[in-house]
Design a protein around this motif. Structure first.
Motif, PDB file in Angstrom:
ATOM      1  N   ASP A  18      -2.730  -0.535   7.601  1.00  9.95           N
ATOM      2  CA  ASP A  18      -3.869   0.154   6.986  1.00  9.95           C
ATOM      3  C   ASP A  18      -3.432   1.436   6.283  1.00  9.95           C
ATOM      4  N   LYS A  19      -2.466   1.272   5.387  1.00 10.51           N
ATOM      5  CA  LYS A  19      -1.998   2.381   4.567  1.00 10.51           C
ATOM      6  C   LYS A  19      -2.271   2.080   3.096  1.00 10.51           C
ATOM      7  N   MET A  20      -2.223   3.112   2.282  1.00 11.23           N
ATOM      8  CA  MET A  20      -2.493   2.978   0.854  1.00 11.23           C
ATOM      9  C   MET A  20      -1.309   2.294   0.168  1.00 11.23           C
ATOM     10  N   GLN A  21      -1.588   1.237  -0.558  1.00 12.41           N
ATOM     11  CA  GLN A  21      -0.529   0.481  -1.209  1.00 12.41           C
ATOM     12  C   GLN A  21      -0.952   0.169  -2.641  1.00 12.41           C
ATOM     13  N   GLY A  22      -0.488   0.994  -3.559  1.00 12.07           N
ATOM     14  CA  GLY A  22      -0.764   0.773  -4.963  1.00 12.07           C
ATOM     15  C   GLY A  22       0.465   0.211  -5.642  1.00 12.07           C
ATOM     16  N   TRP A  23       1.263   1.105  -6.254  1.00 14.23           N
ATOM     17  CA  TRP A  23       2.500   0.648  -6.885  1.00 14.23           C
ATOM     18  C   TRP A  23       3.645   0.582  -5.882  1.00 14.23           C
ATOM     19  N   CYS A  24       3.526   1.244  -4.731  1.00 13.82           N
ATOM     20  CA  CYS A  24       4.540   1.042  -3.700  1.00 13.82           C
ATOM     21  C   CYS A  24       4.386  -0.386  -3.173  1.00 13.82           C
ATOM     22  N   ASP A  25       5.457  -0.931  -2.614  1.00 13.52           N
ATOM     23  CA  ASP A  25       5.445  -2.359  -2.295  1.00 13.52           C
ATOM     24  C   ASP A  25       6.114  -2.603  -0.951  1.00 13.52           C
ATOM     25  N   TYR A  89      -1.946   5.018  -6.928  1.00 16.82           N
ATOM     26  CA  TYR A  89      -2.581   6.013  -6.079  1.00 16.82           C
ATOM     27  C   TYR A  89      -1.868   7.365  -6.087  1.00 16.82           C
ATOM     28  N   GLY A  90      -0.768   7.482  -6.815  1.00 19.61           N
ATOM     29  CA  GLY A  90      -0.088   8.769  -6.921  1.00 19.61           C
ATOM     30  C   GLY A  90       0.318   9.338  -5.567  1.00 19.61           C
ATOM     31  N   PHE A  91      -0.093  10.562  -5.315  1.00 19.64           N
ATOM     32  CA  PHE A  91       0.236  11.287  -4.080  1.00 19.64           C
ATOM     33  C   PHE A  91      -0.150  10.508  -2.833  1.00 19.64           C
ATOM     34  N   PHE A  92      -1.163   9.662  -2.934  1.00 15.18           N
ATOM     35  CA  PHE A  92      -1.708   8.979  -1.766  1.00 15.18           C
ATOM     36  C   PHE A  92      -0.966   7.689  -1.416  1.00 15.18           C
ATOM     37  N   GLU A  93       0.016   7.305  -2.218  1.00 18.07           N
ATOM     38  CA  GLU A  93       0.784   6.091  -1.934  1.00 18.07           C
ATOM     39  C   GLU A  93       1.429   6.183  -0.544  1.00 18.07           C
ATOM     40  N   GLY A  94       1.189   5.152   0.280  1.00 15.74           N
ATOM     41  CA  GLY A  94       1.789   5.076   1.605  1.00 15.74           C
ATOM     42  C   GLY A  94       1.087   5.881   2.679  1.00 15.74           C
ATOM     43  N   MET A  95       0.064   6.637   2.316  1.00 14.51           N
ATOM     44  CA  MET A  95      -0.658   7.469   3.284  1.00 14.51           C
ATOM     45  C   MET A  95      -1.613   6.618   4.115  1.00 14.51           C
ATOM     46  N   ASP A  98      -7.507   6.053   6.006  1.00  4.37           N
ATOM     47  CA  ASP A  98      -8.640   6.912   6.348  1.00  4.37           C
ATOM     48  C   ASP A  98      -8.384   8.345   5.921  1.00  4.37           C
ATOM     49  N   GLU A  99      -7.160   8.821   6.140  1.00  3.13           N
ATOM     50  CA  GLU A  99      -6.809  10.188   5.746  1.00  3.13           C
ATOM     51  C   GLU A  99      -6.889  10.352   4.229  1.00  3.13           C
ATOM     52  N   ALA A 100      -6.359   9.371   3.499  1.00  3.78           N
ATOM     53  CA  ALA A 100      -6.372   9.451   2.041  1.00  3.78           C
ATOM     54  C   ALA A 100      -7.795   9.458   1.497  1.00  3.78           C
ATOM     55  N   TRP A 101      -8.625   8.547   1.974  1.00  7.97           N
ATOM     56  CA  TRP A 101      -9.988   8.483   1.446  1.00  7.97           C
ATOM     57  C   TRP A 101     -10.802   9.714   1.833  1.00  7.97           C
ATOM     58  N   ARG A 102     -10.477  10.329   2.977  1.00 10.55           N
ATOM     59  CA  ARG A 102     -11.138  11.582   3.349  1.00 10.55           C
ATOM     60  C   ARG A 102     -10.788  12.687   2.344  1.00 10.55           C
ATOM     61  N   MET A 103      -9.536  12.736   1.918  1.00 12.81           N
ATOM     62  CA  MET A 103      -9.125  13.721   0.924  1.00 12.81           C
ATOM     63  C   MET A 103      -9.745  13.434  -0.438  1.00 12.81           C
ATOM     64  N   HIS A 108     -16.617  15.615  -2.225  1.00 10.88           N
ATOM     65  CA  HIS A 108     -17.851  15.175  -2.889  1.00 10.88           C
ATOM     66  C   HIS A 108     -18.907  14.732  -1.878  1.00 10.88           C
ATOM     67  N   GLY A 109     -18.637  14.992  -0.587  1.00  6.55           N
ATOM     68  CA  GLY A 109     -19.608  14.669   0.447  1.00  6.55           C
ATOM     69  C   GLY A 109     -19.457  13.296   1.049  1.00  6.55           C
ATOM     70  N   TYR A 110     -18.311  12.625   0.816  1.00  7.06           N
ATOM     71  CA  TYR A 110     -18.098  11.280   1.330  1.00  7.06           C
ATOM     72  C   TYR A 110     -16.754  11.209   2.053  1.00  7.06           C
ATOM     73  N   PRO A 111     -16.684  11.702   3.297  1.00 10.58           N
ATOM     74  CA  PRO A 111     -15.404  11.698   4.014  1.00 10.58           C
ATOM     75  C   PRO A 111     -14.978  10.320   4.525  1.00 10.58           C
ATOM     76  N   ARG A 112     -15.886   9.354   4.561  1.00 13.08           N
ATOM     77  CA  ARG A 112     -15.562   8.002   5.012  1.00 13.08           C
ATOM     78  C   ARG A 112     -15.545   7.063   3.814  1.00 13.08           C
ATOM     79  N   ARG A 113     -14.534   6.191   3.766  1.00 14.80           N
ATOM     80  CA  ARG A 113     -14.388   5.327   2.592  1.00 14.80           C
ATOM     81  C   ARG A 113     -15.575   4.394   2.426  1.00 14.80           C
ATOM     82  N   GLU A 114     -16.176   3.942   3.551  1.00 18.56           N
ATOM     83  CA  GLU A 114     -17.332   3.048   3.441  1.00 18.56           C
ATOM     84  C   GLU A 114     -18.485   3.750   2.723  1.00 18.56           C
ATOM     85  N   ASP A 115     -18.706   5.032   3.059  1.00 19.43           N
ATOM     86  CA  ASP A 115     -19.767   5.790   2.387  1.00 19.43           C
ATOM     87  C   ASP A 115     -19.438   6.008   0.920  1.00 19.43           C
TER      88      ASP A 115
END
Length: 219
Positions: A18-25, A89-95, A98-103, A108-115
């Motif tokens: 459950d980590k951010m995976q954009g261009w990292c592989d 995802y830039g800086f957020f790659e591999g993060m 939940d932590e990334a989406w909170r940042m 903007h008032g949406y600390p949870r990715r579902e929201d």
């Protein structure tokens, strides 16, 4: 009329963690390989004219597993292209996700990715991501669609390619469905690994979404 069978790659280790995976592989897990093969079996009798994938290895490998099962496997050409890569995802790659989406959404008032994905359209989410990236390397909506639209233009120009296998990524598939079928599907959560989404493209390049996030063609 072209039919595009848009498949998400099989599960990877970063998906599993459950980590951010954009261009990292990262490689497909055993479950991911099994999922790719199952998608191939589901699509085995679709006589594809061309196979296209993101050039990231997880998508390219998934595409090859699907081709191995296909009725046209001996003739099918596979094109791997950066046009259908995942969002960068830039800086957020591999993060941790939940932590990334909170940042990304917290300011903007949406600390949870579902929201965030329930209340904010996906292109705005992309812009939030670039804004929150301390390096501003993440793709915003304009940068992202400039790239992906080149891929769809490529498909539009493919004469005689009426049945197309396209293997891409979760956020990209969610973005495509949001753009071409706004409000039609619940996109608070992304498509499952190795799921099938079906698009139709007419001669002018207009795209409609026939189905989203199915594990079988009959679902």
């Amino acid at each position: 009329m072209k039919t595009i069978y848009l498949v998400r790659h099989g599960q990877t280790f970063i998906n599993r963690y459950d980590k951010m995976q954009g261009w990292c592989d990262t490689p497909l897990t055993e479950q991911g390989i099994a999922g790719a093969k199952n998608a191939g079996k589901e699509l085995a009798n679709v006589d594809f004219d061309i196979a296209i994938s993101s050039d990231l290895k997880r998508a390219s490998d998934t595409c090859e597993y699907i081709i191995e099962e296909n009725i046209n496997r001996n003739e099918l050409q596979h094109i791997a292209t950066p046009f259908f890569r995942e969002q960068f995802y830039g800086f957020f790659e591999g993060m941790n996700s939940d932590e990334a989406w909170r940042m990304i959404g917290g300011g903007h008032g949406y600390p949870r990715r579902e929201d965030l994905f329930t209340h904010v359209d996906i292109d705005t989410v992309k812009d939030y991501m670039k804004e929150a990236d301390p390096y501003h390397d993440a793709e915003d909506a304009q940068e992202y669609w400039k790239r992906v639209d080149k891929g769809f233009e490529m498909i539009k120009q493919m004469e005689g390619a009426d049945k197309i296998l396209l293997v891409s990524h979760g956020f990209t598939i969610r973005s495509i469905v949001s753009r071409f079928a706004p409000g039609q599907y619940n996109l608070a959560h992304g498509p499952q690994n190795a799921s099938i989404t079906i698009l139709k493209m007419d001669d002018e390049g207009k795209i409609n979404v026939d189905s989203y996030n199915k594990m079988t063609l009959d679902a």
